[in-house]
Design a protein around this motif. Structure first.
Motif, PDB file in Angstrom:
ATOM      1  N   MET A   2       0.772  -1.137   0.022  1.00  0.00           N
ATOM      2  CA  MET A   2      -0.012   0.023   0.148  1.00  0.00           C
ATOM      3  C   MET A   2       0.839   1.394   0.053  1.00  0.00           C
ATOM      4  O   MET A   2       1.967   1.191   0.775  1.00  0.00           O
ATOM      5  CB  MET A   2      -1.017  -0.004   1.121  1.00  0.00           C
ATOM      6  CG  MET A   2      -1.809   0.995   1.243  1.00  0.00           C
ATOM      7  SD  MET A   2      -2.959   0.913   2.605  1.00  0.00           S
ATOM      8  CE  MET A   2      -3.979   2.305   2.126  1.00  0.00           C
ATOM      9  N   ARG A  39     -12.782   5.151   4.747  1.00  0.00           N
ATOM     10  CA  ARG A  39     -12.186   4.332   3.683  1.00  0.00           C
ATOM     11  C   ARG A  39     -10.588   4.390   3.758  1.00  0.00           C
ATOM     12  O   ARG A  39     -10.125   3.008   3.670  1.00  0.00           O
ATOM     13  CB  ARG A  39     -12.438   5.052   2.369  1.00  0.00           C
ATOM     14  CG  ARG A  39     -13.628   4.700   1.808  1.00  0.00           C
ATOM     15  CD  ARG A  39     -13.937   4.891   0.465  1.00  0.00           C
ATOM     16  NE  ARG A  39     -13.799   6.279   0.068  1.00  0.00           N
ATOM     17  CZ  ARG A  39     -14.538   7.369  -0.009  1.00  0.00           C
ATOM     18  NH1 ARG A  39     -15.754   7.123   0.436  1.00  0.00           N
ATOM     19  NH2 ARG A  39     -14.133   8.775  -0.163  1.00  0.00           N
ATOM     20  N   GLN A  42      -9.683   2.017   6.740  1.00  0.00           N
ATOM     21  CA  GLN A  42     -10.056   0.450   6.270  1.00  0.00           C
ATOM     22  C   GLN A  42      -9.141  -0.093   5.378  1.00  0.00           C
ATOM     23  O   GLN A  42      -8.857  -1.296   5.371  1.00  0.00           O
ATOM     24  CB  GLN A  42     -11.508   0.229   5.893  1.00  0.00           C
ATOM     25  CG  GLN A  42     -12.621   0.501   7.016  1.00  0.00           C
ATOM     26  CD  GLN A  42     -14.201   0.786   6.169  1.00  0.00           C
ATOM     27  OE1 GLN A  42     -14.198   1.105   5.052  1.00  0.00           O
ATOM     28  NE2 GLN A  42     -14.905   0.450   6.948  1.00  0.00           N
ATOM     29  N   ASP A  43      -8.683   0.755   4.279  1.00  0.00           N
ATOM     30  CA  ASP A  43      -7.749   0.389   3.380  1.00  0.00           C
ATOM     31  C   ASP A  43      -6.328  -0.031   4.267  1.00  0.00           C
ATOM     32  O   ASP A  43      -5.524  -1.093   3.945  1.00  0.00           O
ATOM     33  CB  ASP A  43      -7.358   1.243   2.327  1.00  0.00           C
ATOM     34  CG  ASP A  43      -8.572   1.371   1.374  1.00  0.00           C
ATOM     35  OD1 ASP A  43      -9.374   0.555   1.345  1.00  0.00           O
ATOM     36  OD2 ASP A  43      -8.421   2.360   0.656  1.00  0.00           O
ATOM     37  N   GLU A  45      -6.166  -0.992   7.370  1.00  0.00           N
ATOM     38  CA  GLU A  45      -6.407  -2.225   8.050  1.00  0.00           C
ATOM     39  C   GLU A  45      -6.286  -3.409   6.934  1.00  0.00           C
ATOM     40  O   GLU A  45      -5.821  -4.456   7.630  1.00  0.00           O
ATOM     41  CB  GLU A  45      -7.838  -2.261   8.984  1.00  0.00           C
ATOM     42  CG  GLU A  45      -7.830  -1.189   9.857  1.00  0.00           C
ATOM     43  CD  GLU A  45      -9.206  -0.950  10.524  1.00  0.00           C
ATOM     44  OE1 GLU A  45      -9.091  -0.419  11.755  1.00  0.00           O
ATOM     45  OE2 GLU A  45     -10.477  -1.420   9.692  1.00  0.00           O
ATOM     46  N   ARG A  46      -7.052  -3.500   5.957  1.00  0.00           N
ATOM     47  CA  ARG A  46      -6.934  -4.524   5.151  1.00  0.00           C
ATOM     48  C   ARG A  46      -5.499  -4.940   4.469  1.00  0.00           C
ATOM     49  O   ARG A  46      -5.177  -6.133   4.566  1.00  0.00           O
ATOM     50  CB  ARG A  46      -7.863  -4.237   3.967  1.00  0.00           C
ATOM     51  CG  ARG A  46      -9.461  -4.523   4.053  1.00  0.00           C
ATOM     52  CD  ARG A  46     -10.295  -4.650   2.856  1.00  0.00           C
ATOM     53  NE  ARG A  46     -10.395  -3.290   2.277  1.00  0.00           N
ATOM     54  CZ  ARG A  46     -11.146  -2.406   2.740  1.00  0.00           C
ATOM     55  NH1 ARG A  46     -12.123  -2.614   3.613  1.00  0.00           N
ATOM     56  NH2 ARG A  46     -11.372  -1.243   2.070  1.00  0.00           N
ATOM     57  N   SER A  47      -4.707  -3.792   4.303  1.00  0.00           N
ATOM     58  CA  SER A  47      -3.683  -4.143   3.737  1.00  0.00           C
ATOM     59  C   SER A  47      -2.587  -4.572   4.694  1.00  0.00           C
ATOM     60  O   SER A  47      -1.381  -4.851   4.510  1.00  0.00           O
ATOM     61  CB  SER A  47      -2.868  -2.916   3.034  1.00  0.00           C
ATOM     62  OG  SER A  47      -2.723  -1.881   4.180  1.00  0.00           O
ATOM     63  N   GLY A  48      -2.856  -4.401   5.940  1.00  0.00           N
ATOM     64  CA  GLY A  48      -2.117  -5.017   7.179  1.00  0.00           C
ATOM     65  C   GLY A  48      -1.066  -3.839   7.702  1.00  0.00           C
ATOM     66  O   GLY A  48      -0.200  -4.264   8.635  1.00  0.00           O
ATOM     67  N   LYS A  51      -2.199  -3.577  12.124  1.00  0.00           N
ATOM     68  CA  LYS A  51      -2.263  -4.666  12.485  1.00  0.00           C
ATOM     69  C   LYS A  51      -3.405  -5.005  13.515  1.00  0.00           C
ATOM     70  O   LYS A  51      -3.825  -6.000  13.835  1.00  0.00           O
ATOM     71  CB  LYS A  51      -0.771  -5.361  13.121  1.00  0.00           C
ATOM     72  CG  LYS A  51       0.139  -5.341  11.817  1.00  0.00           C
ATOM     73  CD  LYS A  51       1.412  -5.484  12.183  1.00  0.00           C
ATOM     74  CE  LYS A  51       1.711  -6.986  12.503  1.00  0.00           C
ATOM     75  NZ  LYS A  51       3.111  -7.373  12.715  1.00  0.00           N
TER      76      LYS A  51
END
Length: 150
Positions: A2, A39, A42-43, A45-48, A51
């Motif tokens: 990301m 957004r 959340q991105d 978080e989703r991408s790690g 954590k």
């Protein structure tokens, strides 16, 4: 991977200061609309990149208060020896952090216990019984004027 632009850096900085900040307040601090801010979080978080979120616990209030860093040298430099040591310290609640590092020793541990007597028990009955351990050097924390762990 990301992209971490200036806005994402601001978001990460604010969340590292206060992980419970409302999305509305976070959006205001970083200069985004609430929906755009959400957004991005959340991105992240989703991408790690993010954590998780944690509570910062006062060790004294939790019944601790004695903190030490322990440099541990192993007697064998093998993967099996490292894995056995890591499994042992993972089972020990006194060990709050375990880092495999470079240099003249293999591991740096952060240990939190109630007092010196508890530390002696941990040092003797836990670390002292591990067959992989060759050397132990302890650094007792007297004060932490800066600590940004969360």
């Amino acid at each position: 991977m990301m992209k971490i632009d200036i806005i994402n850096k601001k978001i990460l900085r604010e969340l590292s200061i206060d992980g419970r900040i409302s999305n509305l307040d976070l959006a205001e601090k970083v200069g985004l609309s609430p929906s755009a801010c959400l957004r991005r979080v959340q991105d992240l978080e989703r991408s790690g990149v993010i954590k998780g979120y944690r509570a910062v616990i006062d060790p004294v209030a939790r019944g601790g208060g004695f903190t030490a860093y322990i440099a541990v040298g192993l007697n064998q430099h093998t993967k099996g020896s490292q894995e056995a040591f890591e499994r042992s310290v993972a089972r020990s609640p006194e060990v709050r952090e375990c880092h495999n590092i470079t240099g003249s020793i293999e591991y740096l541990l952060r240990v939190e216990v109630h007092d010196l007597a508890d530390f002696k028990r941990f040092h003797t009955d836990v670390l002292g019984t591990l067959p992989q351990v060759n050397s132990i050097t302890t650094y007792v924390v007297m004060e932490s004027p800066k600590d940004e762990r969360a």
